[in-house]
Scaffold this active site. Structure first.
Site, mmCIF file in Angstrom:
data_model
loop_
_atom_site.group_PDB
_atom_site.id
_atom_site.type_symbol
_atom_site.label_atom_id
_atom_site.label_comp_id
_atom_site.label_asym_id
_atom_site.label_seq_id
_atom_site.Cartn_x
_atom_site.Cartn_y
_atom_site.Cartn_z
ATOM 1 N N LYS A 112 -28.758 -16.674 -27.361
ATOM 2 C CA LYS A 112 -27.799 -15.564 -27.255
ATOM 3 C C LYS A 112 -26.545 -15.989 -26.512
ATOM 4 O O LYS A 112 -25.437 -15.617 -26.899
ATOM 5 C CB LYS A 112 -28.436 -14.342 -26.576
ATOM 6 C CG LYS A 112 -29.395 -13.566 -27.480
ATOM 7 C CD LYS A 112 -29.766 -12.205 -26.905
ATOM 8 C CE LYS A 112 -30.667 -11.438 -27.873
ATOM 9 N NZ LYS A 112 -31.069 -10.115 -27.378
ATOM 10 N N LYS A 195 -34.001 -15.040 -37.200
ATOM 11 C CA LYS A 195 -34.805 -13.818 -37.191
ATOM 12 C C LYS A 195 -33.925 -12.601 -37.425
ATOM 13 O O LYS A 195 -32.754 -12.580 -37.046
ATOM 14 C CB LYS A 195 -35.581 -13.685 -35.884
ATOM 15 C CG LYS A 195 -34.804 -13.083 -34.730
ATOM 16 C CD LYS A 195 -35.735 -12.736 -33.579
ATOM 17 C CE LYS A 195 -34.998 -11.869 -32.550
ATOM 18 N NZ LYS A 195 -35.217 -10.436 -32.729
ATOM 19 N N LYS A 198 -31.189 -6.958 -34.132
ATOM 20 C CA LYS A 198 -30.222 -5.868 -33.984
ATOM 21 C C LYS A 198 -28.853 -6.407 -33.642
ATOM 22 O O LYS A 198 -27.842 -5.827 -34.008
ATOM 23 C CB LYS A 198 -30.668 -4.916 -32.868
ATOM 24 C CG LYS A 198 -31.794 -4.016 -33.257
ATOM 25 C CD LYS A 198 -31.920 -2.901 -32.224
ATOM 26 C CE LYS A 198 -33.346 -2.803 -31.713
ATOM 27 N NZ LYS A 198 -33.594 -3.680 -30.544
HETATM 28 P P1 ATP Z 1 -31.736 -7.838 -30.002
HETATM 29 O O1 ATP Z 1 -31.150 -8.681 -31.079
HETATM 30 O O2 ATP Z 1 -30.765 -6.877 -29.388
HETATM 31 O O3 ATP Z 1 -32.537 -8.629 -29.004
HETATM 32 P P2 ATP Z 1 -34.089 -7.250 -31.474
HETATM 33 O O4 ATP Z 1 -33.883 -6.985 -32.913
HETATM 34 O O5 ATP Z 1 -34.591 -8.591 -31.079
HETATM 35 O O6 ATP Z 1 -32.748 -6.863 -30.735
HETATM 36 P P3 ATP Z 1 -35.724 -6.034 -29.429
HETATM 37 O O7 ATP Z 1 -35.507 -4.648 -28.939
HETATM 38 O O8 ATP Z 1 -35.248 -7.174 -28.597
HETATM 39 O O9 ATP Z 1 -35.071 -6.134 -30.898
HETATM 40 O O10 ATP Z 1 -37.261 -6.256 -29.742
HETATM 41 C C1 ATP Z 1 -38.173 -5.178 -29.953
HETATM 42 C C2 ATP Z 1 -39.472 -5.704 -30.524
HETATM 43 O O11 ATP Z 1 -39.277 -6.108 -31.878
HETATM 44 C C3 ATP Z 1 -40.055 -6.910 -29.816
HETATM 45 O O12 ATP Z 1 -41.465 -6.757 -29.767
HETATM 46 C C4 ATP Z 1 -39.698 -8.061 -30.695
HETATM 47 O O13 ATP Z 1 -40.619 -9.125 -30.587
HETATM 48 C C5 ATP Z 1 -39.783 -7.420 -32.071
HETATM 49 N N1 ATP Z 1 -38.921 -8.098 -33.035
HETATM 50 C C6 ATP Z 1 -37.565 -8.201 -32.950
HETATM 51 N N2 ATP Z 1 -37.087 -8.863 -34.002
HETATM 52 C C7 ATP Z 1 -38.161 -9.193 -34.786
HETATM 53 C C8 ATP Z 1 -38.316 -9.879 -36.031
HETATM 54 N N3 ATP Z 1 -37.260 -10.359 -36.681
HETATM 55 N N4 ATP Z 1 -39.554 -10.021 -36.554
HETATM 56 C C9 ATP Z 1 -40.635 -9.525 -35.891
HETATM 57 N N5 ATP Z 1 -40.558 -8.870 -34.722
HETATM 58 C C10 ATP Z 1 -39.345 -8.694 -34.162
HETATM 59 MG MG MG Z 2 -34.633 -9.142 -28.955
#
Ligand code: ATP
Ligand code: MG
Length: 332
Positions: A112, A195, A198
């Site tokens: 990040k 991956k 968000k």
């Molecule tokens: P950010 O990019 O802001 O970190 P994020 O999409 O990674 O957002 P988080 O809120 O950090 O979302 O993660 C919430 C949950 O979703 C965590 O348990 C994380 O492991 C899971 N998660 C996030 N992205 C993935 C993905 N691409 N595949 C499977 N699980 C995911």
């Molecule tokens: Mg995350």
């Protein structure tokens, strides 16, 4: 009943298919067997640039999506992290037993911060995993269901718990990670080696739970694949197709081998069209229910207040033990 803790950041306009298949689906199943705490981790969401009005909206929307996906606020403790002050307080204590080098090795921070550049990268983003450890350790948590991207943070949490216990006496339970095998990592449809996230630069590769069905279908039909024709699972050579097969398998319940057989001799177009239908069918009720819940913010706030009271009582007790253990005198 053993305790389970997990959370998601209220960032972005919607949760995505990675959050849903990688985490939320398990949350719903596990709440039957565990004393589950599901947190909207807003303290984490301010570690990157954010807009206050959007954050406010997103916190409620994230809670609404938990409920719409099947989290039962009567059974599970559903709350917002900033409503429970002990999270930030315990994070401070844990930061004093975390090595600078140890924190510097966190790959999510490295990824990040590399994307943002050092000037935009905050100390809060750096200490994020320590706050996450505090979130988990406050509740005597036995199990933490997360996606594969959180594996390293969970290891750090376990290390910190063990270190605190050996330095200051038995205080924390050392939690286990629960990482589902198949859906642990859903990839970006436009960039199937990253991956789904968000905070991705572009929205085109994200299947959002709150997108219009047409938009979801279009995103899936436009997924990046490869120039071959064969539908088979090969993560290295065919990351796009492999990701679509993973998503299909998670939503349809069919094994990858069965899907390869089912699509033998057929084109990528067939796979995409059928997958788009399946995903829309699964996600549309969640979207509809979320919109209903969002129409009554007072009721949502009431549910969140019930959760916060329950979480706060438990968290306070743990924090008091920790303060005693490190040698702080009691206020009277
Ligand atoms: P950010 O990019 O802001 O970190 P994020 O999409 O990674 O957002 P988080 O809120 O950090 O979302 O993660 C919430 C949950 O979703 C965590 O348990 C994380 O492991 C899971 N998660 C996030 N992205 C993935 C993905 N691409 N595949 C499977 N699980 C995911
Ligand atoms: Mg995350």
């Amino acid at each position: 009943t053993p305790v389970l803790f997990s959370g998601m950041q209220p960032s972005g306009d919607s949760l995505h298919l990675g959050n849903y298949l990688g985490a939320l689906v398990n949350w719903v199943a596990l709440q039957e067997r565990y004393d589950a705490y599901y947190c909207v981790v807003d303290l984490h969401a301010i570690t990157v640039a954010q807009d206050p009005a959007a954050l406010r909206e997103s916190a409620r929307r994230t809670a609404a999506q938990y409920i719409a996906a099947g989290i039962d606020p009567e059974r599970s403790t559903l709350f917002v992290q900033s409503h429970v002050p002990a999270h930030a307080e315990l994070a401070w204590v844990l930061s004093t037993i975390t090595g600078f080098g140890e924190a510097s090795r966190m790959t999510q921070f490295k990824d990040k911060s590399a994307k943002q550049g050092t000037d935009a990268t905050t100390v809060g983003l750096f200490t994020y995993p320590v706050l996450m450890a505090a979130d988990i350790l406050l509740y005597d948590t036995a199990l933490v269901p997360v996606g594969d991207d959180q594996r390293q943070h969970l290891e750090l949490t376990r290390d910190l718990a063990g270190r605190f216990n050996s330095r200051f006496g038995e205080t924390f339970r050392v939690p286990e990670a629960y990482i589902p095998e198949v859906t642990a990592r859903i990839y970006d449809l436009q960039d199937p080696t990253s991956k789904m996230s968000k905070s991705a630069a572009s929205d085109a590769g994200l299947v959002n739970l709150l997108d219009e069905p047409k938009r979801t279908a279009k995103k899936i039909r436009s997924a990046v694949t490869d120039t071959e024709r064969e539908i088979r699972f090969d993560r290295a050579a065919k990351p796009g197709i492999s990701n679509l097969l993973d998503i299909h398998s998670a939503v349809s319940g069919k094994s990858i081998a069965d899907l390869e057989a089912e699509y033998a001799g057929r084109g990528y177009g067939d796979l995409k069209v059928e997958l788009a239908e399946l995903v829309v069918e699964r996600v549309e009720p969640i979207r509809a229910r979320t919109l209903e819940l969002m129409a009554d913010p007072a009721e949502l706030d009431r549910l969140l207040a019930v959760g916060a009271d329950k979480a706060d009582a438990v968290a306070r007790e743990t924090l008091a033990k920790v303060y005693d253990a490190v040698g702080f005198i009691r206020r009277r």
